[in-house]
Design a protein around this motif. Structure first.
Motif, short mmCIF file in Angstrom:
data_model
loop_
_atom_site.label_atom_id
_atom_site.label_comp_id
_atom_site.label_asym_id
_atom_site.label_seq_id
_atom_site.Cartn_x
_atom_site.Cartn_y
_atom_site.Cartn_z
N MET A 120 0.96 -1.16 0.07
CA MET A 120 0.08 0.01 -0.04
C MET A 120 0.99 1.21 -0.02
N LEU A 123 0.68 3.90 -3.01
CA LEU A 123 -0.44 4.69 -3.16
C LEU A 123 -0.26 6.28 -2.61
N ALA A 124 0.51 6.21 -1.44
CA ALA A 124 0.79 7.39 -0.90
C ALA A 124 1.44 8.57 -1.59
N THR A 127 -0.60 9.67 -5.06
CA THR A 127 -1.81 10.29 -4.77
C THR A 127 -1.41 11.73 -4.15
N LEU A 136 -5.26 7.38 -8.71
CA LEU A 136 -5.00 6.25 -9.24
C LEU A 136 -5.97 5.86 -10.41
N ALA B 140 -2.35 -5.39 -1.17
CA ALA B 140 -3.17 -5.07 -1.90
C ALA B 140 -4.10 -6.22 -2.46
N LEU B 148 -9.10 1.44 -5.86
CA LEU B 148 -9.71 2.36 -6.78
C LEU B 148 -10.95 2.70 -6.65
N TYR B 152 -10.33 3.60 0.36
CA TYR B 152 -8.94 3.20 1.08
C TYR B 152 -8.31 4.73 1.13
N THR B 154 -5.12 6.95 1.43
CA THR B 154 -3.69 6.61 0.65
C THR B 154 -2.66 7.23 1.82
N TRP B 155 -2.88 8.26 2.70
CA TRP B 155 -1.87 8.62 3.56
C TRP B 155 -1.67 7.84 4.81
N SER B 157 -2.74 3.85 6.05
CA SER B 157 -3.37 2.68 5.51
C SER B 157 -4.69 2.19 6.27
#
Lengths: 342, 247
Positions: A120, A123-124, A127, A136, B140, B148, B152, B154-155, B157
């Protein structure tokens, strides 16, 4: 003859279907990795896909910033010359980018442990408006239009569509291959080399004063500690507190590894120190005494000038040239050249 | 039925090839028919009905909470996971890979078909409102759990268990609200177990009446919540209390 031919066909069939497994060598004497490889078994083609993504600015909104922009191999995958991360549209972030190595052993990520799983992590930055500033869904549209990624994904996963799970897991796989375990220190531990007398003295000092947090063989205990840095009035970064909202976690940060420390300057979560000697000066001076300051550092560590030089000499033994110059980790020039990127 | 097939197969050798082909086509259709019918009788579908004040919720339309205040919900999504069927104290059925994202803007998501191999009695349905901590820390995933879907963080979890956004009007002052409720780590674990009494003869839709949620909170004071916290745990509780099955 005919039989041989059939065998050959069968063999080539297997070669085509079966994924070439990627063998991650666990260095001798190291603990078991934390990463669950069963959910994401390494394969060469997936690692390759992850490596392409890591080096490709396609991950950012305006195709200018790649992961490697902030994590460059020659600096043990941190950002050279930038105290705070430098992202899209020249944005300056709030933290120093950490080194990337031996991540299979990490149980959480980021200076404050905000991310709970390596998959994960990507993702940080993707975005983050100040890092890559991308969405994404838009990224997946871009990747699904690219011949390069369609073909890499077909090879890696046998699928004609680039999915977010593939993107995240393949970047993880590439990161998992970044193992640094071949410094002079490691050779000495394997009885293949010897410390100089000075390095030896430095090692003893290290064991006495630093090993409690920067624990061998990873040179981090992977816990969150407060090492007595005074809070920066502009950044006002409270560290682990932001995640747990527990006052006793204020000013605690994930203990960074000291492997390849020679090349990963500037140091600390905000990159406030440029040299190892500045770091040692911090440890030997009175600290900012907040309630979460580690017991190990309540009093300044006593090191005279000569001892500081010895300790530095030992820290340089943690440099792993094979890691820093490993071609398997570098920009995949050939792949990007051979395939027309569009 | 079986004897019918035996007679048919005895006849086979007297038949011409094109007739045999016809026969196979015929039996294939028959077999398919039985398979489909069999599925029909064992499949159970859970239906979700999202309401406000007893009326079907419509996105972007006004609902009066009281004399002075009204709300407009612009988006509403939530996770249902770990569906279980119980009969008194016996667990009768656990859904495999049970993760469902219900999205107000996607009516197809209101139906959750369940794959049950056989019939059994039950008088209670249990599920989680949200995603459990093990799943939240497993890396994931695809499908309902694909980041997507915008569920979720993102910064930091973790899945967003439920997301409700909209505007409200208080004495004709317009304000927006955003509730992103989630968190899997104690003391901010916001997952809620919903347990509903049912009648196995006629499973009724699950009604989620958001009015119960809005009755518990003061939108003037609390309108933005986007990270794990004690408040998120509290509000998740209010949302879970909106679930009911009415007979």
């Amino acid at each position: 003859m005919k039989r041989l031919f059939i065998y050959l066909i069968i063999l080539s069939f297997f070669g085509f279907v079966a994924q070439t497994k990627f063998d991650l060598q666990i260095p001798k004497g190291w603990p078991k990795p934390v990463y669950n490889f069963k959910r994401n078994p390494l394969s060469e083609d997936v690692v390759l896909l992850g490596r392409a993504l890591f080096y490709d600015p396609i991950l950012s909104k305006n195709n200018t910033i790649s992961c490697a922009s902030c994590h460059s191999q020659y600096n043990a995958f941190t950002h050279a010359d930038h105290a705070l991360s430098h992202g899209i549209y020249d944005s300056i972030g709030t933290r120093n980018s950490p080194t990337l190595m031996n991540l299979a052993w990490h149980k959480s990520f980021m200076w404050d442990g905000a991310i709970n799983h390596l998959d994960m992590q990507a993702l940080a930055p993707i975005t983050h408006p100040k890092e890559m500033g991308e969405r994404l869904d838009s990224l997946l549209v871009k990747l699904n239009r690219s011949k390069l990624y369609k073909s890499l994904v077909a090879k890696a996963y046998g699928d004609s569509i680039v999915k977010s799970e593939f993107v995240l897991k393949s970047i993880s796989q590439f990161l998992l291959t970044l193992v640094s375990a071949n410094s002079k220190y490691d050779s000495v531990m394997r009885h293949e080399a010897n410390f100089t007398p000075q390095e030896k003295k430095g090692y003893v000092l290290f064991k006495n004063h630093c090993n409690g947090c920067h624990t061998e063989p990873l040179f981090t205990n992977l816990e969150f500690e407060n090492n007595g840095l005074c809070v920066d009035d502009n950044l006002r970064d409270f560290g682990r507190l932001m995640i747990t909202q527990n006052i006793s976690d204020s000013f605690k940060f994930k203990v960074p590894t000291l492997r390849n420390i020679e090349f990963s300057f500037p140091y600390m979560h905000d990159g406030r120190f440029k040299t190892i000697s500045a770091v040692l000066l911090h440890y030997t001076s009175p600290k900012c005494k907040t309630s979460s300051l580690s017991n190990l550092l309540k009093d300044p560590i006593k090191l005279n000038k000569e001892e500081r030089v010895d300790l530095s000499a030992f820290l340089l033994c943690l440099t792993d040239k094979e890691f820093l110059f490993n071609e398997n980790y570098s920009y995949p020039r050939k792949m990007f050249l051979n395939m027309t990127k569009d | 039925m079986a004897s019918f097939f035996i007679i048919e197969s005895k006849l086979l050798r007297y038949l011409k090839p094109e007739m045999i082909a016809k026969f196979f086509k015929y039996t294939l259709v028959l077999v398919l028919f039985f398979i489909i019918e069999k599925q029909d009788c064992d499949a159970q579908t859970i239906e979700m009905k999202i309401l406000i004040g007893g009326h079907p919720l419509c996105l972007d339309s006004n609902f009066n909470l009281n004399q002075t205040d009204s709300v407009q919900i612009t988006s509403f999504k939530f996770y249902i996971s770990g569906i279980e069927f119980w009969n008194n104290d016996s667990l009768m059925f656990i859904e495999k890979d049970s993760y469902h994202l219900i999205d107000m803007s996607k009516p197809a998501s209101f139906h959750i078909p369940l794959d049950m191999a056989f019939k059994f009695p039950y008088n209670q349905i249990k599920f989680n409102l949200g995603i459990d901590s093990t799943t939240s820390t497993s890396g994931a995933m695809s499908g309902a759990l694909d980041p997507l879907n915008g569920m979720y963080w993102t910064w930091q979890s973790g899945y967003i268990n439920s997301k409700m956004e909209g505007v409200f009007f208080s004495k004709s002052v317009r304000k927006s609200f955003e509730f992103h409720l989630g968190g899997y780590q104690n003391p901010f674990n916001a997952i809620k177990v919903v347990s509903l009494k049912v009648n196995s003869l006629a499973i009724q839709p699950i009604q989620i009446d958001l009015l119960y949620f809005f009755k518990e909170i003061d939108l003037n004071k609390q309108n933005h919540l986007m990270q794990p916290s004690i408040e998120a745990v509290l509000l998740s509780g209010y949302l879970s209390n909106c679930f009911a099955i009415k007979y």
